[in-house]
Motif scaffolding. Structure first.
Motif, PDB file in Angstrom:
ATOM      1  N   LEU A   1      48.302  44.571  38.537  1.00  0.00           N
ATOM      2  CA  LEU A   1      48.670  43.612  37.492  1.00  0.00           C
ATOM      3  C   LEU A   1      47.539  42.668  37.130  1.00  0.00           C
ATOM      4  N   TYR A   2      46.315  42.988  37.539  1.00  0.00           N
ATOM      5  CA  TYR A   2      45.197  42.061  37.354  1.00  0.00           C
ATOM      6  C   TYR A   2      44.870  41.783  35.893  1.00  0.00           C
ATOM      7  N   ASN A   3      45.350  42.624  34.963  1.00  0.00           N
ATOM      8  CA  ASN A   3      45.171  42.338  33.539  1.00  0.00           C
ATOM      9  C   ASN A   3      46.376  41.612  32.933  1.00  0.00           C
ATOM     10  N   LYS A   4      47.428  41.452  33.728  1.00  0.00           N
ATOM     11  CA  LYS A   4      48.676  40.908  33.205  1.00  0.00           C
ATOM     12  C   LYS A   4      49.097  39.591  33.856  1.00  0.00           C
ATOM     13  N   VAL A   5      48.712  39.383  35.109  1.00  0.00           N
ATOM     14  CA  VAL A   5      49.122  38.185  35.848  1.00  0.00           C
ATOM     15  C   VAL A   5      47.868  37.453  36.309  1.00  0.00           C
ATOM     16  N   HIS A   6      47.774  36.160  35.983  1.00  0.00           N
ATOM     17  CA  HIS A   6      46.566  35.393  36.283  1.00  0.00           C
ATOM     18  C   HIS A   6      46.916  34.122  37.050  1.00  0.00           C
ATOM     19  N   LEU A   7      46.218  33.896  38.160  1.00  0.00           N
ATOM     20  CA  LEU A   7      46.345  32.649  38.912  1.00  0.00           C
ATOM     21  C   LEU A   7      45.330  31.679  38.335  1.00  0.00           C
TER      22      LEU A   7
END
Length: 673
Positions: A258-264
């Motif tokens: 999900l690194y393109n969809k969920v960002h911290l």
């Protein structure tokens, strides 16, 4: 009026700091306001503070400051007036005790407000004479451990008002810790109107914000958003905040692709511009005392999806009107709520508009009116309050042969008539229970032998009914000899009880330890016989025995059980022989703990084995039993062991022995050596 807020630190970032500043900035329009920051760990506060507010730091902990006091001799000594069970106890010291006391000794504040449990204790003890003393609860009753609630009882009873941030939590406090002389009420946190335009709802961004901590359950939100992206791949999730769960959440995002969809996104202050970038806001918390982020998002015009957790969200959100409530931990419900708002732009806009309107009730001006009304009422009441004299009661305690307890006051007593002096016994477990016994003219209070004090620890206080003065009862002498005959006093067919007084060595105060069991297996002798442990004891209470006794070992955590059949000895005695190899063969951790029970009939629940019928309060420090050393059971084949050169290593061993837990129940340990 002069209003003083006592806070852990005003130089950081967090919900308590933000809401304290919101309140102070509105109050300073009409009152003199100071914020007393116990610690100063940076030069400039992260939040902008209205210059009309006085900021008073007490202890300098800035790393590069020439006045850094981390190594001050008093900072290295433990605090005497800060609750030991408070989460931040180790940060407090004799230095913080002295600085807070000195500040308020010279203060002319009319109102003093403590913003966390330990600081409420400071306010109760150090606020100026005649000042209104207020405690704020930014967590919840259920969040605090019973040990902290026990320590806080006397301080909460000494303040004028205790303010929670939700009515649900206030109701729990009123039910579970009755405080007759303290007003317990709720006033919500305040959130100012954003200085930016609200969200237009067009960005395909879902926003969440708050500490990256376990109770926020961001793992649930990420799991839900993974399913959302499968059908709505053009939406993204942004999570704002810092905390110790960041590495784990980052790993979860990577593993799920999900690194393109969920960002911290990390911490942001101010947060309002980030809310405004979103179209939907989400909170998946396990519990929320209030929910500052919910109101912040709603004030920025976002429809809010939140778990219906205790206590704040259900008092903030009207389900289906200005947001959506979903069950705690329910991934599917979060997915359904997100897709409902993503797929219905009209609903999203309608809920967002309603959210912005309903959140106006949390405007600082509205919230401050509630506080000012409270201040005025308490100031008027305080002006009628008689000063409470210092009172440091000390007593002798004797357990008589029949089980009766006699507590005799020694030394000075308050000036009030002795007829108004009473002994308070307070137990703070799930709920606070208070029992009172009058001191007679001779200064003696008696707890009858048949008095039913529930199982647990009972703190003792002396209270003057005339002045309202209350203090923990210090101890001079404790005669426990009568407790040694508890077994002789048991009533046939009745419950098993014992009441033992002792001295809390850390505070020098008198405490009662009460045991009450309907049916009890009293441990007797424990002997090591070869590679077996022989255990004997007595079954007490109204138990109908059927068949041979069975010893049950129940491993903590995994729920596995081992059983061993024993024999009855006489009318109610039992004895067992436990082969040490049996629990050792089931070892799954470096330190297995097995609780010990006796089942006296096939249809009966097993009862714990322990010791409670003597004068020893903490058995684990006194009763030490022999141990058995066994070779550790190897896992896997000899071929794998040879491949790993295991045979070249020293033989691994485990230790098996019985011991007592903090509750005086018997346990068996299997520990790697």
């Amino acid at each position: 009026m002069k209003i003083s807020f006592l806070i852990h630190t005003v130089y950081g970032i967090g919900g308590t700091i933000r809401t304290t500043l919101n309140l102070a900035e509105e109050l300073v329009n009409r009152h003199e306001v100071e914020i007393v920051s116990v610690f100063r760990h940076r030069d400039i506060p992260l939040f902008t503070i209205d210059p009309r507010i006085s900021v008073v730091p007490l202890v300098d902990t800035r790393p590069n400051s020439p006045t850094n006091e981390k190594e001050h001799p008093f900072q290295l000594q433990p605090a005497a007036f800060f609750p030991q069970s408070e989460a931040r106890y180790k940060e407090y010291s004799r230095l913080t005790d002295d600085r807070v006391r000195a500040h308020y000794a010279a203060s002319d504040a009319d109102i003093v407000v403590g913003t966390r449990p330990g600081l409420v204790a400071y306010v109760a003890q150090f606020a100026p004479d005649g000042a209104v003393r207020i405690g704020q609860e930014h967590m919840t009753h259920n969040h605090h451990k019973s040990a902290l609630r026990a320590e806080m009882y006397e301080h909460l009873a000494a303040i004028d008002a205790f303010v929670t941030v939700s009515e649900g939590d206030a109701a729990v406090w009123r039910e579970k810790m009755p405080l007759p002389s303290t007003r317990v009420l709720s006033i919500p946190n305040s959130v100012p109107e954003p200085q930016i335009a609200p969200s237009d709802g067009t960005g395909k961004v879902v926003v969440a914000a708050g500490r990256l901590a376990s109770e926020k359950q961001y793992n649930v939100l990420i799991n839900a958003f993974a399913k959302v992206t499968e059908v709505r791949p053009d939406w993204v999730l942004r999570i704002y905040g810092g905390g110790d769960r960041r590495p784990g959440l980052r790993d979860q995002i990577l593993k799920m692709g999900l690194y393109n969809k969920v960002h911290l996104m990390g911490p942001h202050s101010p947060i309002e511009p980030e809310w405004a970038k979103g179209a939907i806001a989400v909170s998946t918390s396990r519990h929320e005392s209030f929910g500052m982020t919910l109101v912040e998002a709603m004030r920025c015009g976002l429809p809010m999806i939140s778990t219906d957790c205790d206590y704040g969200p259900r008092e903030i959100i009207k389900d289906g009107v200005d947001g959506l409530l979903v069950p705690v931990g329910d991934v599917k419900a979060v997915v359904d709520a997100l897709l409902k708002l993503i797929d219905d732009e009209d609903l999203r806009r309608r809920l967002g508009t309603a959210a912005r309107e309903s959140a106006r009730r949390f405007d600082p001006a509205q919230v401050v009116k509630e506080y000012e009304n409270l201040f005025e009422e308490l100031v008027a009441a305080t002006s009628q309050r008689s000063p409470v004299p210092d009172f440091a009661p000390v007593g002798d305690c004797v357990v008589r042969s029949d089980g009766e307890l006699a507590i005799t006051l020694v030394g000075p007593r308050p000036a009030a008539d002795d007829a108004g002096l009473q002994l308070l016994c307070v137990r703070t477990e799930g709920s606070t229970e208070v029992r009172t016994f009058p001191f007679g003219q001779d200064g003696v209070a008696t707890i009858p032998a048949g008095e039913q004090l529930g199982e647990g620890l009972w703190e003792l206080f002396a209270e003057s009914a005339a002045t309202g003065g209350r203090a923990r009862l210090g101890s001079r002498n404790v005669d426990q000899r009568g407790a040694m005959h508890a077994a002789d006093r048991l009533v046939p067919g009745g419950p098993v009880r014992n009441l033992v007084p002792y001295v809390d060595k850390a505070r020098g105060t008198l405490v009662l330890r009460s045991w009450v069991r309907p049916v009890h297996a009293e441990a007797g002798h424990v002997r090591l016989v070869g590679k077996k442990i022989a255990l004997s004891g007595s079954l007490l209470g109204p138990a109908t025995v059927v068949g041979d006794p069975v010893l049950v070992l129940r491993r903590r955590g995994k729920g596995h059980e081992l059983t061993f059949t024993g024999q009855w000895d006489g009318e109610n005695g039992f004895h067992f022989a436990v082969p040490c190899a049996a629990p050792a063969a089931q070892q799954i951790t470096a330190h297995d703990v097995w609780d010990v029970f006796v089942r006296y009939a096939s249809n009966a629940q097993p009862v714990k084995v322990g010791r409670m019928l003597d004068d020893v309060v903490m058995k684990k420090d006194i009763y030490n039993y022999p141990l058995t050393i066994l070779p550790k059971r190897r896992k896997g084949s000899l071929v794998r062991a040879l491949a790993k050169n295991v045979l070249r290593r020293p033989k691994q061993r485990v230790r098996v022995r019985f011991l007592y837990t903090a509750s005086n129940d018997l346990a068996l340990n299997v520990v790697d050596l």
